[in-house]
Design a protein around this motif. Structure first.
Motif, PDB file in Angstrom:
ATOM      1  N   VAL B 118       2.731   4.070  -1.924  1.00  0.00           N
ATOM      2  CA  VAL B 118       1.463   4.487  -2.534  1.00  0.00           C
ATOM      3  C   VAL B 118       1.407   4.087  -4.011  1.00  0.00           C
ATOM      4  O   VAL B 118       0.357   3.685  -4.518  1.00  0.00           O
ATOM      5  CB  VAL B 118       1.239   6.008  -2.337  1.00  0.00           C
ATOM      6  CG1 VAL B 118       0.100   6.517  -3.208  1.00  0.00           C
ATOM      7  CG2 VAL B 118       0.918   6.298  -0.870  1.00  0.00           C
ATOM      8  N   ALA B 119       2.575   4.171  -4.685  1.00  0.00           N
ATOM      9  CA  ALA B 119       2.609   3.788  -6.104  1.00  0.00           C
ATOM     10  C   ALA B 119       2.179   2.327  -6.279  1.00  0.00           C
ATOM     11  O   ALA B 119       1.447   1.986  -7.217  1.00  0.00           O
ATOM     12  CB  ALA B 119       4.015   3.996  -6.659  1.00  0.00           C
ATOM     13  N   LYS B 123      -1.116   0.768  -8.133  1.00  0.00           N
ATOM     14  CA  LYS B 123      -0.958  -0.291  -9.141  1.00  0.00           C
ATOM     15  C   LYS B 123      -1.915  -1.458  -8.840  1.00  0.00           C
ATOM     16  O   LYS B 123      -2.585  -1.976  -9.736  1.00  0.00           O
ATOM     17  CB  LYS B 123       0.496  -0.778  -9.126  1.00  0.00           C
ATOM     18  CG  LYS B 123       0.950  -1.452 -10.406  1.00  0.00           C
ATOM     19  CD  LYS B 123       2.436  -1.699 -10.327  1.00  0.00           C
ATOM     20  CE  LYS B 123       2.849  -2.755 -11.334  1.00  0.00           C
ATOM     21  NZ  LYS B 123       4.237  -3.164 -11.143  1.00  0.00           N
ATOM     22  N   ARG B 124      -1.976  -1.810  -7.553  1.00  0.00           N
ATOM     23  CA  ARG B 124      -2.887  -2.892  -7.165  1.00  0.00           C
ATOM     24  C   ARG B 124      -4.332  -2.557  -7.514  1.00  0.00           C
ATOM     25  O   ARG B 124      -5.083  -3.393  -7.992  1.00  0.00           O
ATOM     26  CB  ARG B 124      -2.824  -3.100  -5.636  1.00  0.00           C
ATOM     27  CG  ARG B 124      -1.728  -4.006  -5.187  1.00  0.00           C
ATOM     28  CD  ARG B 124      -1.915  -4.300  -3.713  1.00  0.00           C
ATOM     29  NE  ARG B 124      -0.737  -4.935  -3.167  1.00  0.00           N
ATOM     30  CZ  ARG B 124      -0.590  -5.220  -1.876  1.00  0.00           C
ATOM     31  NH1 ARG B 124      -1.551  -4.900  -1.012  1.00  0.00           N
ATOM     32  NH2 ARG B 124       0.495  -5.808  -1.448  1.00  0.00           N
ATOM     33  N   LEU B 125      -4.707  -1.314  -7.220  1.00  0.00           N
ATOM     34  CA  LEU B 125      -6.093  -0.897  -7.496  1.00  0.00           C
ATOM     35  C   LEU B 125      -6.363  -0.915  -8.996  1.00  0.00           C
ATOM     36  O   LEU B 125      -7.437  -1.323  -9.443  1.00  0.00           O
ATOM     37  CB  LEU B 125      -6.359   0.502  -6.919  1.00  0.00           C
ATOM     38  CG  LEU B 125      -6.294   0.617  -5.388  1.00  0.00           C
ATOM     39  CD1 LEU B 125      -6.354   2.076  -4.954  1.00  0.00           C
ATOM     40  CD2 LEU B 125      -7.418  -0.171  -4.719  1.00  0.00           C
ATOM     41  N   ALA B 142      -8.393   6.409 -14.255  1.00  0.00           N
ATOM     42  CA  ALA B 142      -7.760   5.304 -13.530  1.00  0.00           C
ATOM     43  C   ALA B 142      -7.364   5.748 -12.113  1.00  0.00           C
ATOM     44  O   ALA B 142      -7.293   6.946 -11.832  1.00  0.00           O
ATOM     45  CB  ALA B 142      -6.523   4.860 -14.294  1.00  0.00           C
ATOM     46  N   PRO B 143      -7.101   4.776 -11.213  1.00  0.00           N
ATOM     47  CA  PRO B 143      -6.623   5.152  -9.874  1.00  0.00           C
ATOM     48  C   PRO B 143      -5.302   5.917  -9.952  1.00  0.00           C
ATOM     49  O   PRO B 143      -4.427   5.560 -10.746  1.00  0.00           O
ATOM     50  CB  PRO B 143      -6.413   3.789  -9.181  1.00  0.00           C
ATOM     51  CG  PRO B 143      -7.232   2.814  -9.950  1.00  0.00           C
ATOM     52  CD  PRO B 143      -7.261   3.313 -11.361  1.00  0.00           C
ATOM     53  N   THR B 144      -5.197   6.962  -9.158  1.00  0.00           N
ATOM     54  CA  THR B 144      -3.939   7.718  -9.004  1.00  0.00           C
ATOM     55  C   THR B 144      -3.779   7.997  -7.512  1.00  0.00           C
ATOM     56  O   THR B 144      -4.767   7.897  -6.758  1.00  0.00           O
ATOM     57  CB  THR B 144      -3.987   9.074  -9.738  1.00  0.00           C
ATOM     58  OG1 THR B 144      -5.013   9.868  -9.098  1.00  0.00           O
ATOM     59  CG2 THR B 144      -4.286   8.938 -11.212  1.00  0.00           C
TER      60      THR B 144
END
Lengths: 135, 328
Positions: B118-119, B123-125, B142-144
């Motif tokens: 998921v990390a 990161k990709r997002l 930011a995405p989390t």
């Protein structure tokens, strides 16, 4: 003799199918999660309950004075008896348990406050025959 | 062939959604979740999205016994539908997730599904200009992992259906909405068939774990809920699935061993005949039901009536016919 019997049975059926104070559609206010619980009570003493337009229970009931008795398809045929309390000019109601061996139903029913729905949604007039569609 | 059509539809959907959002971005969590649900960016090799296995045309279930993940790896259980899950207290066949948010992240990390930590997904997002802008718009940040889960879960919560013929009959009080076979089938479902003992509720499930007799410790050796609970009494138990749109989600059961509703009904009619050596089968299913051939058909007709109208072929109306004839 036959005519008398038929007349008598017709009389019985029609006297049974009179509308009562419950006949029609009743709904709760939306819960915190937005769930609306509703019931349609019919003249033939049948009813259907639903959650957010999804029917989930079907059964039969009787109403004598303020005593409401019901049997549905979710409690192994067990009968529940409740005192029905109408308020706000008979446009709202709640149910007070008298005896119900089905504890889950009793929990749900005791919490309910229902208001009469004035207009009934229009039904789609076209039937759909699944059996024939799949042949 | 069906699967290729479904994949093409998914690709067109992503392209369509992205094109329509290019200017403004998603309006809210559910809209962002929809984009993520259809986007293979969440799988290690960018080939698999949630929708690869939860195919919209099939009630967000799969048509295969088990779905194929990255590098065509086979899953171990039949893909459950993700429609009508808003009120569920557990997710997956063994109930290992307690919320939709928890559920949403598990397939991303599963090595035989999307196989992406998921990390790394987050990161990709964050590296994607589009997604980072969309997350900023929807979440103000930011995405989390939490926001990713929240968005996908919000989309899944929109997948409720309540416009089947059965609903028209019971909710709209339209007795012409279904055939007599459906009405008889519903009575069988509630009484002789004993189906409501487990399939009771707005989505036709009580969300309990039950052993229906598909565990014998040999060729049928998925012990189900017991792996999660650690309780030996849970051996062979699986979550009772809902039945809305069941006609379009074959194959059936946790192991996809039945290809048709007819087979399912045949099994329930006499579970011991199909799996004679089952261990710990639920007491509800200890005796054969003794359904006749007509009763089995009626039960099937009832189950078919639970299909939402969005999945039914569009019926030609008389005005359509008039339009066609006037253009000839």
């Amino acid at each position: 003799m036959k005519t008398i019997l038929i007349t008598a049975s017709m009389f019985t059926v029609f006297s049974f199918m009179k509308p009562d104070k419950l006949t029609g559609r009743w709904e709760s206010q939306p819960s915190a999660k937005g769930t609306v619980t509703g019931v349609v009570f019919r003249e033939d003493q049948s009813f259907d309950g639903y959650l957010n337009k999804k029917p989930f229970v079907t059964g039969t009931y009787s109403l004598e004075d303020s005593i409401f008795t019901m049997t549905d398809n979710g409690c192994n045929g067990a009968t529940g008896t409740y005192k029905i309390i109408f308020f706000s000019n008979d446009d709202s109601l709640r149910l007070q348990p008298i005896n119900d061996p089905c504890t889950e139903r009793m929990k749900g029913t005791s919490r309910l406050v229902l208001g009469r729905v004035k207009s009934i949604p229009m039904a789609d007039p076209e039937p759909y025959d699944f059996l024939h569609h799949n042949q | 062939m069906k699967k290729y059509i479904a994949i093409a539809v998914v690709c067109l959907t992503i392209t369509g959604i992205r094109a329509s959002l290019a200017g403004n971005g998603p309006a809210g969590k559910a809209a962002l979740g929809k984009l993520l649900f259809f986007d293979p960016i969440l799988s290690k090799d960018r080939t698999i999205s949630c929708a690869s296995c939860h195919i919209p045309a099939f009630g967000f279930a799969d048509t295969s016994i088990v779905s194929l993940g990255v590098r065509k790896q086979k899953g171990v259980r039949n893909t459950p539908a993700v429609m009508n899950t808003a009120r569920q207290p557990f997710f997956f066949w063994d109930g290992r997730a307690k919320t939709l948010e928890e559920q949403a992240l598990m397939p991303i990390e599963n090595p035989v599904e999307m196989n992406l930590p998921v990390a790394t997904a987050v990161k990709r997002l964050a590296q994607s200009k589009t997604y980072s802008a969309w997350f900023a718009k929807v979440f103000n940040g930011a995405p989390t992992p939490g926001r990713l889960a929240e968005a996908i879960a919000a989309f899944e919560q929109t997948l409720e259906t309540s416009e089947s013929a059965f609903d028209r009959w019971k909710f709209n009080d339209d007795s012409n909405a279904v055939s007599d076979a459906v009405k008889r089938g519903f009575v069988l479902f509630s009484k002789k068939g004993k189906c409501t003992q487990c399939h009771f509720g707005a989505d036709f499930t009580q969300n309990q774990f039950r052993n229906i007799g598909l565990f014998n410790g040999r060729e049928l050796n998925d012990s189900g809920r017991m792996v999660i609970s650690g309780n030996p009494e849970d051996i062979g138990k699986f979550k009772t699935p809902g039945l809305r749109n069941i006609a379009i989600t074959a194959p059936y059961m946790h192991n996809g061993m039945f290809n048709s509703l007819e087979e399912v009904i045949e099994f329930y009619n006499d579970p011991g005949k199909r799996v004679p050596n089952a261990i710990n089968r639920d007491t509800v299913l200890l005796r054969p039901l003794g359904l006749t051939a007509v009763e089995k058909k009626d039960l099937e007709a009832f189950l078919l009536s639970l299909t939402d109208k969005q999945f039914l072929p569009v019926k030609k109306t008389s005005s359509d016919a008039h339009r066609r004839s006037s253009t000839r």
